[in-house]
Design a protein around this motif. Structure first.
Motif: not given
Lengths: 371, 371
Positions: A140-144, A172, A175, A181, A183
């Motif tokens: 689950i990527t860190h990309s919210t 974003m 980022e 992250s 992203t």
């Protein structure tokens, strides 16, 4: 979903392929056929699970198996939850494992709801008939972000079996330059989700170790060339500046510091221009934007003159884009096919014979065969 | 940081402990001493790395080693990056590995910057002298939000060596009921960061598999009782309704569906009241809020009458809170110690002799010894 699928089954049963037109490329005749239409939802991803069966992911969240001979459709069950659907997000790509004959494993990208924001996620599951079992989220990527834009995401495998997938900048921008992250990156993992020890940022003090390359805007095409062992990605630019990149370990592809695109709201360049030391140049860029939604390295036998060419489905300038590379991997020619159809071409794959299969945002599945 | 630390070294060298006052509890005399003051930053976490050396984390991002005999302070180097400091976030807890004598390993919680939002993160590193090496993020939780509130986060180990840490609701309330994110949860992992197969949501269709319990608001106390094998957590309520909970696998502690607290802006209850079927009741709740910043199960020999009691540092109603449990684990008595000092008590730990060590938000380290 069951009702929808029964309706689809009736709709598609016993349809015959419809020939749309014949044309020439590189002196070869080809024919474009429609083998299915009326899919209720955008067929975002496709993968052949046997010679005549297409596994199709629809961005709205459904999965289908399509028999390419009869156009018979049956629903696939077993995804344990709904992806977060909205904007550019939902159920995204599907790819078969490099050892699919033995492990019956499929890989998926989709948008997972994390606190009601979306995170691009890689998962795997086992296909048993038309049921998925053993679903497992691998990353689950860190990309919210607060937007529903730029999730990526396509999947590719290299010759060693590493799995790659793409994550967009999530609207974003800056980022994409941030290694804390996921992203704006291409991620590289083992097929069990663990991190290869030779990933480029494994010893970096604060980078996320899954990252393979960064500085991408919204890569929705990703393809490995088994002949040259090169990994290619295509990405959407802002207004102009769509790119094809040769993806290499640890490299920075520049977004948003450099770009060939302009702001949507004015003819103003983005960032610091088109070149900067330490930032990679694309192999090819498109202005105006064609909006590439997929990328294929053609390795089939049906069209010998297309061998090793790249094919990109174009969503905005609606066509099938063909790119010819020389032996050094430089772009020497571009051709635009299927423009007369006026269809947003989403995914492009090839079957075992080297026929091309295309999906469209209008819910059609097309095929290109020798004339 | 080096300059700051040299200044601190001078400041603390050769200070003697200062006796503050003597008092009685359960018929035992105890003395409160100040062993250090003037720490420039909130000493958020403390752990003994040998009999006389306190490892201290400061929320602003610095780490120190404090000799409890001489009050000599030396800086710790080697954290490879700065935590995201602001609001309730920064460098948070520190805990020694259950096998610290052999592995010299420390565990940390801190706030990691993900797209410039904060995610509570568990990490481990090896302490070599006053240098940290082999820093590894074990879990960057999916808990980013637009606020800088409610990160948790304390660390505890059970008798089997599993590591637990707490994550606050990140100011997002309803997401504490959401198993797709780590907000408002207690997480359980192996010490290498992998997920135990008997975690309660391992077969849940969409839950994050690291989650052990959920429905927490902002748990900033977490302690395992080695005698009863019970895990306790303390959490901040909104206005009133601070809680001590017995944490059990898979259980839902109710926030924000039930709470004993009120809205800050009006005397209005939160959610559906104080009780609901399927949601756990706290062992104890505090109204008005004391604001518990830490939790200890006392197992020392120095104060036999306090054995097996819980101690909580209270930040708002400034005191050291003592809770007596009966053999069934029910709360039968509460005592408020150190109220006369008027200090925000942050962390509470015990040393090998059973003396209590407290840190305060004013940068003091206090000690409670037999009189």
């Amino acid at each position: 979903m069951m009702r929808l699928c029964l309706a689809l089954c009736l709709l598609f049963s016993f349809l015959q392929a419809t020939s749309l037109f014949d044309a020439q490329s590189e002196g070869m005749g080809y024919r474009v056929e429609r083998i299915a239409s009326g899919l209720q939802g955008i067929p975002w991803g496709m993968a052949f699970v046997d010679e005549h069966t297409l596994f199709i992911t629809q961005i709205q969240g459904d999965m289908l198996l399509l028999d390419t001979r009869t156009a018979l459709v049956q629903p696939v069950f077993g995804m344990p939850f709904e992806p977060l659907y909205g904007g550019q997000g939902g159920l995204l790509d599907v790819a078969i494992s490099p050892h699919f004959q033995e492990d019956s494993t499929l890989f998926f990208t989709y948008v997972k709801s994390i606190n009601f924001q979306g995170a691009t996620t890689l998962a795997r599951a086992t296909l048993e008939g038309h049921i998925l079992t053993q679903w497992k989220d691998l990353l689950i990527t860190h990309s919210t972000s607060g937007t529903s834009r730029h999730f990526g995401s396509r999947i590719a495998f290299d010759e060693k079996g590493y799995v790659y997938f793409s994550v967009g900048d999530r609207g974003m921008r800056d980022e994409a330059q941030e290694l804390r992250s996921h992203t704006g990156t291409i991620v590289r993992l083992r097929q069990d989700g663990t991190i290869p020890e030779d990933n480029p940022f494994i010893d970096h003090p604060f980078a996320l170790k899954e990252i393979y390359s960064y500085g991408h805007r919204n890569p929705q095409g990703l393809a490995f060339d088994p002949t040259t062992h090169r990994l290619y990605a295509s990405e959407h630019g802002p207004r102009g500046g769509d790119e094809i990149n040769l993806v290499e370990a640890g490299k920075n592809y520049g977004w948003p510091t450099i770009s060939y695109g302009k702001e949507y709201w004015a003819p103003i360049s983005i960032g610091e221009g088109t070149h900067k030391e330490g930032l990679e140049q694309p192999l090819h860029h498109y202005t105006p934007s064609i909006a590439p939604g997929s990328l294929l390295v053609y390795t089939g036998d049906a069209f010998p003159a297309w061998r090793d060419n790249l094919f990109l489905g174009a969503l905005k300038l609606q066509h099938l884009n063909r790119i010819v590379l020389n032996k050094n991997g430089k772009v020497i020619k571009e051709e635009r096919l299927l423009e007369s159809l006026g269809l947003r071409i989403r995914q492009v794959i090839q079957n075992h014979e080297g026929h091309l299969y295309l999906s469209t945002d209008t819910g059609e599945i097309l095929r290109i065969v020798p004339q």
